[in-house]
Design a protein around this motif. Sequence first.
Motif, PDB file in Angstrom:
ATOM      1  N   ASP A   1       1.816   2.742  10.916  1.00  0.00           N
ATOM      2  CA  ASP A   1       2.081   3.977  10.167  1.00  0.00           C
ATOM      3  C   ASP A   1       0.815   4.684   9.677  1.00  0.00           C
ATOM      4  O   ASP A   1       0.755   5.169   8.545  1.00  0.00           O
ATOM      5  CB  ASP A   1       3.008   3.664   8.976  1.00  0.00           C
ATOM      6  CG  ASP A   1       4.353   3.143   9.429  1.00  0.00           C
ATOM      7  OD1 ASP A   1       4.801   3.547  10.517  1.00  0.00           O
ATOM      8  OD2 ASP A   1       4.956   2.340   8.701  1.00  0.00           O
ATOM      9  N   TYR A   2      -0.181   4.757  10.529  1.00  0.00           N
ATOM     10  CA  TYR A   2      -1.442   5.411  10.148  1.00  0.00           C
ATOM     11  C   TYR A   2      -1.223   6.873   9.763  1.00  0.00           C
ATOM     12  O   TYR A   2      -1.742   7.352   8.760  1.00  0.00           O
ATOM     13  CB  TYR A   2      -2.442   5.350  11.302  1.00  0.00           C
ATOM     14  CG  TYR A   2      -2.928   3.965  11.637  1.00  0.00           C
ATOM     15  CD1 TYR A   2      -4.001   3.405  10.951  1.00  0.00           C
ATOM     16  CD2 TYR A   2      -2.334   3.214  12.639  1.00  0.00           C
ATOM     17  CE1 TYR A   2      -4.466   2.131  11.254  1.00  0.00           C
ATOM     18  CE2 TYR A   2      -2.787   1.945  12.957  1.00  0.00           C
ATOM     19  CZ  TYR A   2      -3.848   1.412  12.264  1.00  0.00           C
ATOM     20  OH  TYR A   2      -4.296   0.148  12.567  1.00  0.00           O
ATOM     21  N   GLU A   3      -0.459   7.580  10.587  1.00  0.00           N
ATOM     22  CA  GLU A   3      -0.248   9.009  10.352  1.00  0.00           C
ATOM     23  C   GLU A   3       0.499   9.240   9.033  1.00  0.00           C
ATOM     24  O   GLU A   3       0.143  10.135   8.256  1.00  0.00           O
ATOM     25  CB  GLU A   3       0.528   9.624  11.514  1.00  0.00           C
ATOM     26  CG  GLU A   3       0.575  11.141  11.445  1.00  0.00           C
ATOM     27  CD  GLU A   3       1.194  11.765  12.687  1.00  0.00           C
ATOM     28  OE1 GLU A   3       1.385  12.980  12.674  1.00  0.00           O
ATOM     29  OE2 GLU A   3       1.478  11.030  13.663  1.00  0.00           O
ATOM     30  N   ILE A   4       1.502   8.402   8.768  1.00  0.00           N
ATOM     31  CA  ILE A   4       2.267   8.519   7.518  1.00  0.00           C
ATOM     32  C   ILE A   4       1.357   8.291   6.322  1.00  0.00           C
ATOM     33  O   ILE A   4       1.412   9.010   5.315  1.00  0.00           O
ATOM     34  CB  ILE A   4       3.444   7.522   7.504  1.00  0.00           C
ATOM     35  CG1 ILE A   4       4.466   7.893   8.567  1.00  0.00           C
ATOM     36  CG2 ILE A   4       4.099   7.467   6.123  1.00  0.00           C
ATOM     37  CD1 ILE A   4       5.574   6.879   8.749  1.00  0.00           C
TER      38      ILE A   4
ATOM     39  N   VAL B   1       0.828  -1.212   0.000  1.00  0.00           N
ATOM     40  CA  VAL B   1       0.000   0.000   0.000  1.00  0.00           C
ATOM     41  C   VAL B   1       0.858   1.256   0.000  1.00  0.00           C
ATOM     42  O   VAL B   1       0.636   2.193  -0.757  1.00  0.00           O
ATOM     43  CB  VAL B   1      -0.967   0.003   1.214  1.00  0.00           C
ATOM     44  CG1 VAL B   1      -1.571   1.381   1.431  1.00  0.00           C
ATOM     45  CG2 VAL B   1      -2.059  -1.029   0.992  1.00  0.00           C
ATOM     46  N   SER B   2       1.893   1.292   0.875  1.00  0.00           N
ATOM     47  CA  SER B   2       2.746   2.486   0.953  1.00  0.00           C
ATOM     48  C   SER B   2       3.440   2.771  -0.370  1.00  0.00           C
ATOM     49  O   SER B   2       3.462   3.912  -0.823  1.00  0.00           O
ATOM     50  CB  SER B   2       3.824   2.343   2.010  1.00  0.00           C
ATOM     51  OG  SER B   2       3.473   1.470   2.993  1.00  0.00           O
ATOM     52  N   ALA B   3       3.981   1.734  -1.015  1.00  0.00           N
ATOM     53  CA  ALA B   3       4.673   1.930  -2.301  1.00  0.00           C
ATOM     54  C   ALA B   3       3.692   2.396  -3.374  1.00  0.00           C
ATOM     55  O   ALA B   3       3.982   3.311  -4.148  1.00  0.00           O
ATOM     56  CB  ALA B   3       5.354   0.639  -2.733  1.00  0.00           C
TER      57      ALA B   3
ATOM     58  N   MET C   1      -9.695   2.219   4.617  1.00  0.00           N
ATOM     59  CA  MET C   1      -8.399   1.748   5.109  1.00  0.00           C
ATOM     60  C   MET C   1      -8.617   0.829   6.304  1.00  0.00           C
ATOM     61  O   MET C   1      -9.069   1.272   7.357  1.00  0.00           O
ATOM     62  CB  MET C   1      -7.524   2.936   5.535  1.00  0.00           C
ATOM     63  CG  MET C   1      -7.148   3.862   4.398  1.00  0.00           C
ATOM     64  SD  MET C   1      -6.453   5.439   4.973  1.00  0.00           S
ATOM     65  CE  MET C   1      -5.239   4.892   6.160  1.00  0.00           C
ATOM     66  N   ASP C   2      -8.320  -0.434   6.112  1.00  0.00           N
ATOM     67  CA  ASP C   2      -8.475  -1.416   7.191  1.00  0.00           C
ATOM     68  C   ASP C   2      -7.191  -2.241   7.290  1.00  0.00           C
ATOM     69  O   ASP C   2      -7.165  -3.409   6.912  1.00  0.00           O
ATOM     70  CB  ASP C   2      -9.689  -2.307   6.914  1.00  0.00           C
ATOM     71  CG  ASP C   2      -9.903  -3.351   8.007  1.00  0.00           C
ATOM     72  OD1 ASP C   2      -9.333  -3.182   9.098  1.00  0.00           O
ATOM     73  OD2 ASP C   2     -10.624  -4.330   7.758  1.00  0.00           O
ATOM     74  N   PRO C   3      -6.113  -1.622   7.804  1.00  0.00           N
ATOM     75  CA  PRO C   3      -4.826  -2.331   7.881  1.00  0.00           C
ATOM     76  C   PRO C   3      -4.835  -3.411   8.942  1.00  0.00           C
ATOM     77  O   PRO C   3      -5.729  -3.433   9.804  1.00  0.00           O
ATOM     78  CB  PRO C   3      -3.830  -1.222   8.269  1.00  0.00           C
ATOM     79  CG  PRO C   3      -4.588   0.060   8.240  1.00  0.00           C
ATOM     80  CD  PRO C   3      -6.034  -0.278   8.358  1.00  0.00           C
ATOM     81  N   PRO C   4      -3.842  -4.317   8.910  1.00  0.00           N
ATOM     82  CA  PRO C   4      -3.696  -5.303   9.991  1.00  0.00           C
ATOM     83  C   PRO C   4      -3.528  -4.581  11.330  1.00  0.00           C
ATOM     84  O   PRO C   4      -3.028  -3.450  11.365  1.00  0.00           O
ATOM     85  CB  PRO C   4      -2.403  -6.056   9.618  1.00  0.00           C
ATOM     86  CG  PRO C   4      -2.207  -5.792   8.160  1.00  0.00           C
ATOM     87  CD  PRO C   4      -2.796  -4.460   7.878  1.00  0.00           C
TER      88      PRO C   4
ATOM     89  N   PHE D   1     -12.702   6.218   5.474  1.00  0.00           N
ATOM     90  CA  PHE D   1     -13.102   5.365   6.602  1.00  0.00           C
ATOM     91  C   PHE D   1     -11.868   4.596   7.033  1.00  0.00           C
ATOM     92  O   PHE D   1     -11.273   3.860   6.248  1.00  0.00           O
ATOM     93  CB  PHE D   1     -14.216   4.388   6.235  1.00  0.00           C
ATOM     94  CG  PHE D   1     -14.509   3.402   7.340  1.00  0.00           C
ATOM     95  CD1 PHE D   1     -15.206   3.806   8.472  1.00  0.00           C
ATOM     96  CD2 PHE D   1     -14.044   2.094   7.265  1.00  0.00           C
ATOM     97  CE1 PHE D   1     -15.448   2.911   9.515  1.00  0.00           C
ATOM     98  CE2 PHE D   1     -14.285   1.192   8.303  1.00  0.00           C
ATOM     99  CZ  PHE D   1     -14.990   1.603   9.425  1.00  0.00           C
ATOM    100  N   LEU D   2     -11.482   4.780   8.288  1.00  0.00           N
ATOM    101  CA  LEU D   2     -10.285   4.137   8.824  1.00  0.00           C
ATOM    102  C   LEU D   2     -10.662   3.251   9.999  1.00  0.00           C
ATOM    103  O   LEU D   2     -11.322   3.695  10.933  1.00  0.00           O
ATOM    104  CB  LEU D   2      -9.281   5.202   9.271  1.00  0.00           C
ATOM    105  CG  LEU D   2      -8.064   4.746  10.081  1.00  0.00           C
ATOM    106  CD1 LEU D   2      -7.209   3.770   9.287  1.00  0.00           C
ATOM    107  CD2 LEU D   2      -7.225   5.939  10.510  1.00  0.00           C
ATOM    108  N   GLU D   3     -10.241   1.992   9.943  1.00  0.00           N
ATOM    109  CA  GLU D   3     -10.454   1.078  11.068  1.00  0.00           C
ATOM    110  C   GLU D   3      -9.119   0.780  11.722  1.00  0.00           C
ATOM    111  O   GLU D   3      -8.111   0.564  11.041  1.00  0.00           O
ATOM    112  CB  GLU D   3     -11.109  -0.224  10.594  1.00  0.00           C
ATOM    113  CG  GLU D   3     -11.366  -1.187  11.746  1.00  0.00           C
ATOM    114  CD  GLU D   3     -12.017  -2.489  11.320  1.00  0.00           C
ATOM    115  OE1 GLU D   3     -11.993  -3.445  12.119  1.00  0.00           O
ATOM    116  OE2 GLU D   3     -12.542  -2.558  10.199  1.00  0.00           O
ATOM    117  N   HIS D   4      -9.115   0.765  13.043  1.00  0.00           N
ATOM    118  CA  HIS D   4      -7.887   0.427  13.769  1.00  0.00           C
ATOM    119  C   HIS D   4      -8.234  -0.249  15.082  1.00  0.00           C
ATOM    120  O   HIS D   4      -9.397  -0.254  15.503  1.00  0.00           O
ATOM    121  CB  HIS D   4      -7.040   1.689  14.012  1.00  0.00           C
ATOM    122  CG  HIS D   4      -7.674   2.687  14.946  1.00  0.00           C
ATOM    123  ND1 HIS D   4      -7.504   2.655  16.309  1.00  0.00           N
ATOM    124  CD2 HIS D   4      -8.493   3.742  14.701  1.00  0.00           C
ATOM    125  CE1 HIS D   4      -8.167   3.645  16.874  1.00  0.00           C
ATOM    126  NE2 HIS D   4      -8.785   4.324  15.923  1.00  0.00           N
TER     127      HIS D   4
END
Length: 205
Positions: A150-153, A126-128, A142-145, A171-174
């Motif tokens: 690195d949410y802020e980045i 995702v970052s790349a 955005m539903d990362p593991p 929409f961000l899940e954490h």
Amino acid sequence: DISWILEILVVTFKNLLYEILKTNPSIRIISGSNKGFKINFQPSSKLRPTSDRLKKIAFDWVQFNILNSNCLDLFAGTGSLGIECLSRSASKVTFVDHAKDNIHNINKLTDELNHKDKCKCIRASVSAWMHTNEEVFDLIFMDPPYEFKDYEILLETIALNKILSKNGFIFLEHAARISINIPDTFKVIREKKVGEAKGLLIQWK
């Protein structure tokens, strides 16, 4: 001697795990042309889809912003969030995930549901991918593991590259146990904790 108690606990845990695996868990499509369709998945530590309850909350928040929108499903996993958008008549959905199996399964599902011409499946970090993408999206999921840090980045990259449209939403899940610093360019307009997860709805300030 507590060895027999430990032995019972181990057996109980193994039986419970077997039952979980045997049930073949699934996530359902809540609304739209594919309402009721179930996306089956194999549970693992690396695949933790958004729960049906939190997913419903997220789509209640953005239900009037999906029609004809351009959507992005980051850390796509099962593809549940992006497929929900397609079911609700989004014009296009881009799925991004680093796992080959996940992208293969999303390709298969979107083909089965006749959405192939409205989606793009990308196997990449995702970052790349964020640094090479030039497209602008109306809705970003955005539903990362849970171990992701690195949410802020990631949010800063979205802001810097102007990936989110002027009136768009993220929409961000954490994991509920952690707190996230939201960059000054964004504001949280909705938030909800469901079990061990927390959902945020974010837009430009």
